[in-house]
Enzyme design. Structure first.
Site, mmCIF file in Angstrom:
data_model
loop_
_atom_site.group_PDB
_atom_site.id
_atom_site.type_symbol
_atom_site.label_atom_id
_atom_site.label_comp_id
_atom_site.label_asym_id
_atom_site.label_seq_id
_atom_site.Cartn_x
_atom_site.Cartn_y
_atom_site.Cartn_z
ATOM 1 C CG ASN A 157 3.761 -9.923 -2.453
ATOM 2 O OD1 ASN A 157 3.801 -8.893 -1.793
ATOM 3 N ND2 ASN A 157 4.777 -10.751 -2.532
ATOM 4 C CE LYS A 180 3.836 3.917 -4.011
ATOM 5 N NZ LYS A 180 2.749 3.069 -4.512
ATOM 6 N N PRO A 181 0.813 2.655 -0.412
ATOM 7 C CG PRO A 181 -1.509 2.347 -0.334
ATOM 8 C CD PRO A 181 -0.434 3.375 -0.117
ATOM 9 C CB ALA A 182 1.166 -2.037 -4.283
ATOM 10 N N GLY A 236 9.545 -4.553 -1.783
ATOM 11 C CA GLY A 236 9.235 -4.605 -3.216
ATOM 12 C C GLY A 236 10.422 -5.163 -3.980
ATOM 13 C CD GLU A 258 10.902 -8.751 2.308
ATOM 14 O OE1 GLU A 258 11.548 -9.262 1.351
ATOM 15 O OE2 GLU A 258 9.692 -8.887 2.484
ATOM 16 C CG LEU A 259 15.240 -5.018 -1.551
ATOM 17 C CD1 LEU A 259 16.597 -4.521 -2.033
ATOM 18 C CD2 LEU A 259 14.153 -3.991 -1.875
ATOM 19 C CB CYS A 292 9.819 -11.923 -1.672
ATOM 20 S SG CYS A 292 9.194 -11.607 -0.034
ATOM 21 C CD GLU A 389 11.343 -12.425 -6.160
ATOM 22 O OE1 GLU A 389 11.098 -11.311 -6.638
ATOM 23 O OE2 GLU A 389 11.070 -12.747 -5.001
HETATM 24 P P1 ADP Z 1 6.599 -5.356 -7.932
HETATM 25 O O1 ADP Z 1 7.522 -5.667 -9.068
HETATM 26 O O2 ADP Z 1 6.390 -6.474 -7.002
HETATM 27 O O3 ADP Z 1 5.344 -4.634 -8.331
HETATM 28 P P2 ADP Z 1 7.783 -2.868 -7.205
HETATM 29 O O4 ADP Z 1 9.100 -2.711 -6.553
HETATM 30 O O5 ADP Z 1 7.625 -2.379 -8.596
HETATM 31 O O6 ADP Z 1 7.430 -4.380 -7.032
HETATM 32 O O7 ADP Z 1 6.647 -2.164 -6.335
HETATM 33 C C1 ADP Z 1 6.630 -2.183 -4.931
HETATM 34 C C2 ADP Z 1 6.131 -0.858 -4.442
HETATM 35 O O8 ADP Z 1 7.043 0.146 -4.889
HETATM 36 C C3 ADP Z 1 4.766 -0.432 -4.979
HETATM 37 O O9 ADP Z 1 4.090 0.281 -3.958
HETATM 38 C C4 ADP Z 1 5.130 0.493 -6.122
HETATM 39 O O10 ADP Z 1 4.137 1.447 -6.435
HETATM 40 C C5 ADP Z 1 6.325 1.185 -5.542
HETATM 41 N N1 ADP Z 1 7.219 1.813 -6.533
HETATM 42 C C6 ADP Z 1 7.535 1.400 -7.768
HETATM 43 N N2 ADP Z 1 8.417 2.250 -8.341
HETATM 44 C C7 ADP Z 1 8.662 3.232 -7.430
HETATM 45 C C8 ADP Z 1 9.496 4.393 -7.398
HETATM 46 N N3 ADP Z 1 10.277 4.715 -8.417
HETATM 47 N N4 ADP Z 1 9.490 5.150 -6.279
HETATM 48 C C9 ADP Z 1 8.720 4.815 -5.223
HETATM 49 N N5 ADP Z 1 7.926 3.738 -5.187
HETATM 50 C C10 ADP Z 1 7.897 2.953 -6.269
#
Ligand code: ADP
Length: 486
Positions: A157, A180-182, A236, A258-259, A292, A389
């Site tokens: 986001n 590791k980006p999204a 995330g 940061e959740l 968030c 959320e």
């Molecule tokens: P959202 O629901 O906002 O997509 P996530 O928590 O799923 O939030 O994703 C946030 C980040 O965490 C992203 O970079 C995603 O690829 C990563 N991610 C998701 N699952 C895992 C995991 N099991 N281990 C490591 N990173 C993860």
């Protein structure tokens, strides 16, 4: 898109100062959420690639931590300058891969640059302590040491500012980073790595590993499982944060998480209603409701409930939904179809529990990931919107009678990130600020992100703070040195 923006698009990951494919050459696609078009393919990396990145960060750590704070500051400052010089191209990339309008992307890049500058400044001010000792011939000195290699994981986001909020601060402390980006939005992170490279940052100090959604857990397992990684910094969902915390437990790693949030936005009858409504528009609808710290539960005192909804509906009606590239766009699409489906299911759940739709409620006529700006009234605690959320452009209004009820309802959640209060009664403001169980409280203000203040939450919203004088502590360990007989 301009040639300058195109020149910042990378289709490889960045490990040990080298642009790299995954070892098995697998890739995945990045899509423009406004059109569904495939923008570029990037490497779909796995455990072996991630280990290579950790090797590189580990190797670089010794040299990086040996630099003086002033030298590290100079490196980060150069990177910051390049971010500022390329701000417009970086903003265009954010809009391209994430969908938010250019005005918001520009603001994101600016605030991200502010965090980088703050980190450059902090690198010179990582002070310790000289403590009066317990013996006359002893000395006690406390220093702050870099935590070590950092594994950073960022969400989609804020694809640019989440990187600049974490990485420069880690570097300031003397840490090296594997990021590791999204999977939806890695291009901004890769562009920032390209600028870090151009700034002359030593190889291995900042590495970016790209991975698809399917490969993310594998990458995460290496970052949490490798004992050379001493710190995890994650932004995330609470669900994934909890998993990373559990995975990191055997190795007792330092964590910042940061959740998720579930922000209450409380409007008392003592408030300036126009200011509250304008604040709510910004707080609720920024990034199409996908932050968030977005207002998730809007509590309005009974006597002004109908007026606030009516005024909000009127102001919302002036906003234009569209692609970031369309002139005059105020609100973009949701990031992907899963986001649209989630919003739909929350609306259905609210309606089944007695809510009313006052505006919107459906997918937008533009199709794809676009959703109508929506108002739900007559909300109650049994609805999913109350406990989760929404992450979409849905304003959910709850009615309350008195101050204590507002505070109790606001606190009736596992989350504790941001809370907003609109009131002009000073005594009430102090009572309510004291009563809210949140990491951040904004009064008569809808935006609270600034590098000057500690960003973070309590309860299921996380651990640790980013930015401000507190942020550096997330990447340092205290070392106590006792000198005897001196
Ligand atoms: P959202 O629901 O906002 O997509 P996530 O928590 O799923 O939030 O994703 C946030 C980040 O965490 C992203 O970079 C995603 O690829 C990563 N991610 C998701 N699952 C895992 C995991 N099991 N281990 C490591 N990173 C993860």
């Amino acid at each position: 898109m301009t040639r300058e923006t195109l020149s910042l698009i990378r289709h490889q990951a960045f490990i040990d100062g080298v642009w790299s494919d995954s070892h098995h050459k697998k890739t995945f696609s990045i899509y423009n959420p406004a059109t569904g078009d495939d923008i570029v393919q990037v490497p779909d990396m796995d455990a072996a690639d991630t280990r290579r990145a950790v090797d590189s960060a580990h190797k670089a750590f010794t040299g990086w931590k040996a630099l003086t704070g002033k030298e590290r500051s100079a490196h980060i400052y150069k990177w910051h300058q390049l971010i500022v010089e390329h701000a417009e191209e970086l903003a265009a990339l954010v809009s391209l891969e994430q969908g938010k309008p250019m005005s918001e992307s520009r603001a994101e890049v600016q605030v991200g640059a502010d965090y980088a500058l703050w980190a450059a400044e902090e690198a010179k001010r990582i002070y310790g302590d000289y403590i009066p000792a317990h013996k006359s011939n002893a000395r006690i000195i406390v220093t702050k040491e870099p935590a070590g290699v950092v594994g950073a994981i960022t969400p989609w986001n804020f694809p640019s500012s989440m990187v600049t909020r974490k990485v420069p601060m880690a570097l300031a402390a003397g840490c090296t980073v594997v990021l590791k980006p999204a999977e939806d939005t890695p291009l901004s992170a890769l562009a920032l790595a390209a600028l870090a490279e151009e700034s002359g940052l030593p190889a291995g100090v900042f590495n970016v590993v790209t991975a698809s959604g399917d490969s993310a857990p594998e990458v995460g397992s290496v970052l949490t499982g490798d004992s050379r990684v001493r710190k995890i910094s994650f932004t995330g969902s609470t669900e994934v944060g909890r998993q990373l915390l559990a995975q990191s437990a055997p190795d007792i790693k330092k964590m910042s998480l940061e959740l998720g949030g579930n922000a209450p936005f409380i409007i008392f009858d003592s408030a300036d209603i126009d200011a509250a409504v304008q604040g709510l528009i910004a707080c609720k609808l920024r990034n199409a409701g996908q932050t968030c710290v977005c207002a998730n539960r809007i509590f309005v005192q009974s006597s002004i409930y109908d007026t606030v909804i009516e005024n909000f509906n009127h102001s919302m009606g002036q906003l234009k939904i569209g692609a970031a590239t369309d002139i005059g766009t105020d609100i973009g699409p949701l990031v992907n179809i899963q986001g649209v489906e989630k919003v739909e299911s929350f609306i259905q759940d609210a309606l089944a529990h007695g809510a009313q739709v006052k505006a919107g409620g459906n997918r937008h006529a533009l199709g794809g990931n676009f959703f109508e700006l929506t108002i739900l009234s007559d909300m109650n605690d049994d609805m999913q919107c109350f406990s989760h959320e929404i992450f979409g452009p849905v304003a959910a209004f709850y009615r309350f009678e008195n101050e204590q009820e507002a505070v109790d309802k606001a606190n009736k959640t596992d989350y504790g990130l941001a809370a907003y209060v609109y009131s002009q009664d000073q005594a009430q403001i102090w009572r309510v600020m004291d009563g809210l169980d949140y990491g951040m409280i904004a009064v008569n203000e809808p935006m609270l992100t600034t590098e000057l203040a500690p960003f973070g939450g309590v309860k299921h919203s996380g651990i640790g703070r980013e930015g401000s004088k507190y942020g550096i502590n997330e990447f340092t360990e205290v070392k106590y040195r006792l000198l005897g007989n001196c």
